[in-house]
Enzyme design. Structure first.
Site, PDB file in Angstrom:
ATOM      1  N   MET A   1      -3.455   7.773   4.273  1.00 33.52           N
ATOM      2  CA  MET A   1      -3.323   8.635   3.104  1.00 33.52           C
ATOM      3  C   MET A   1      -2.192   9.636   3.349  1.00 33.52           C
ATOM      4  O   MET A   1      -2.213  10.280   4.388  1.00 33.52           O
ATOM      5  CB  MET A   1      -4.639   9.396   2.892  1.00 33.52           C
ATOM      6  CG  MET A   1      -4.850  10.018   1.530  1.00 33.52           C
ATOM      7  SD  MET A   1      -4.031  11.613   1.232  1.00 33.52           S
ATOM      8  CE  MET A   1      -4.992  12.753   2.220  1.00 33.52           C
ATOM      9  N   PRO A   2      -1.256   9.809   2.468  1.00 37.86           N
ATOM     10  CA  PRO A   2      -1.075   9.093   1.212  1.00 37.86           C
ATOM     11  C   PRO A   2      -0.293   7.779   1.350  1.00 37.86           C
ATOM     12  O   PRO A   2       0.342   7.529   2.359  1.00 37.86           O
ATOM     13  CB  PRO A   2      -0.237  10.083   0.408  1.00 37.86           C
ATOM     14  CG  PRO A   2       0.643  10.712   1.436  1.00 37.86           C
ATOM     15  CD  PRO A   2      -0.232  10.830   2.674  1.00 37.86           C
ATOM     16  N   VAL A   3      -0.388   6.978   0.267  1.00 39.14           N
ATOM     17  CA  VAL A   3       0.505   5.835   0.080  1.00 39.14           C
ATOM     18  C   VAL A   3       1.380   6.162  -1.132  1.00 39.14           C
ATOM     19  O   VAL A   3       0.854   6.531  -2.191  1.00 39.14           O
ATOM     20  CB  VAL A   3      -0.296   4.544  -0.171  1.00 39.14           C
ATOM     21  CG1 VAL A   3       0.627   3.426  -0.642  1.00 39.14           C
ATOM     22  CG2 VAL A   3      -1.049   4.124   1.080  1.00 39.14           C
TER      23      VAL A   3
ATOM     24  N   TYR B   1      -0.530   7.900  -4.211  1.00 36.60           N
ATOM     25  CA  TYR B   1      -1.979   7.665  -4.096  1.00 36.60           C
ATOM     26  C   TYR B   1      -2.528   8.553  -2.994  1.00 36.60           C
ATOM     27  O   TYR B   1      -2.092   8.463  -1.842  1.00 36.60           O
ATOM     28  CB  TYR B   1      -2.270   6.186  -3.810  1.00 36.60           C
ATOM     29  CG  TYR B   1      -1.781   5.314  -4.940  1.00 36.60           C
ATOM     30  CD1 TYR B   1      -2.597   5.040  -6.039  1.00 36.60           C
ATOM     31  CD2 TYR B   1      -0.486   4.809  -4.950  1.00 36.60           C
ATOM     32  CE1 TYR B   1      -2.144   4.269  -7.109  1.00 36.60           C
ATOM     33  CE2 TYR B   1      -0.017   4.047  -6.022  1.00 36.60           C
ATOM     34  CZ  TYR B   1      -0.854   3.792  -7.092  1.00 36.60           C
ATOM     35  OH  TYR B   1      -0.393   3.053  -8.155  1.00 36.60           O
TER      36      TYR B   1
ATOM     37  N   GLU C   1       2.611   6.651   4.278  1.00 38.78           N
ATOM     38  CA  GLU C   1       3.350   5.399   4.071  1.00 38.78           C
ATOM     39  C   GLU C   1       4.140   5.505   2.774  1.00 38.78           C
ATOM     40  O   GLU C   1       3.608   5.891   1.741  1.00 38.78           O
ATOM     41  CB  GLU C   1       2.397   4.198   4.022  1.00 38.78           C
ATOM     42  CG  GLU C   1       1.776   3.927   5.383  1.00 38.78           C
ATOM     43  CD  GLU C   1       1.211   2.521   5.527  1.00 38.78           C
ATOM     44  OE1 GLU C   1       1.962   1.587   5.804  1.00 38.78           O
ATOM     45  OE2 GLU C   1      -0.018   2.387   5.363  1.00 38.78           O
TER      46      GLU C   1
END
Lengths: 67, 67, 67, 67, 67, 67
Positions: free
Chosen positions: A1-3, D7, A39
């Protein structure tokens, strides 16, 4: 987290990609998130596959180039 | 607003792409949204990377072609 | 095929959602794609989670409402 | 261009969201892209819907909180 | 790597979510990918926001329930 | 339902793709979902477009290969 999924026009230079990855990652580490948890996935989209205002960016924005 | 991501099999003609972009944009302008606010991003996916019913579309739907 | 992801501000009426689904589906059936093959997924995003021009849409576009 | 989908786990504060939107936008304006062209969409995901290492983040990373 | 986004109708039980996360992760560890590298993100979509065959799933597939 | 988007590094073998599609589909049929309802879309991302820990995977994870 996060993507993070980044959608851009095809043609970003390798230097620009590095800056996108490093810069977006820093936004999250500045919030206290560990660097290894971030990421960033860049998706290069041909300008003829990107519609803006109802037309292909390859026509409407013919003279605009990605960095 | 809106942003629309369209996932299709690789091989859409340029004419089909224009129709997808113009047609989807019109759906939103018909709802009162300004044309410049609509972004449509087409993602062409090779049929061997698209699974349907547990198999690659390149095998299961070998004879079906994109428009 | 196709799969279409539509990202809009939260607050679309049910009537507007129906028009989005029917309208986008028709774009593809007009290209010869069978109606049952079209999937349209609407994602409603709160305006404070949508950034445009570096600011939350809930602030920058305070007075604009979804249809 | 660009469109950025972020996200994250549910629970980001409004302040953190503002920083994410402003910070990611700046990454692109620093590359010469006009500020109005940058869209950032934040998707908050409940921790039980986010799997990491085969388990729900709500179990595996029970004590980690979003900023 | 990989990042997997799963879009399903709202209403999956917690048990079903666990199976989705564990099962998809195992597909990749069976290919030799380390378990900690797999991220699975489940997105629950209300049936009225999911169009299939030009209609809302909440109408067309009224009697079908998620597991 | 469901639609599954899988993001991996470029270079997955055809055999690995088949296993991903069949394996993920089975996760859902095991939950009672009909096989024809499952769509799996694989997106291959060049390693230089995938950032992890603030760097391109092509540099940081130079020696790791996709299956």
């Amino acid at each position: 987290m996060p993507v993070v999924h980044v959608y851009v026009w095809k043609g970003f230079s390798n230097e620009a990609k590095k800056k996108v990855i490093a810069g977006i990652t820093k936004v999250f580490t500045d919030l206290g998130i560990p660097v290894h948890a971030v990421e960033v996935i860049i998706h290069e989209i041909p300008k003829e596959d990107w519609g803006v205002g109802g037309e292909q960016a390859s026509e409407k924005l013919k003279d605009v180039q990605p960095p």
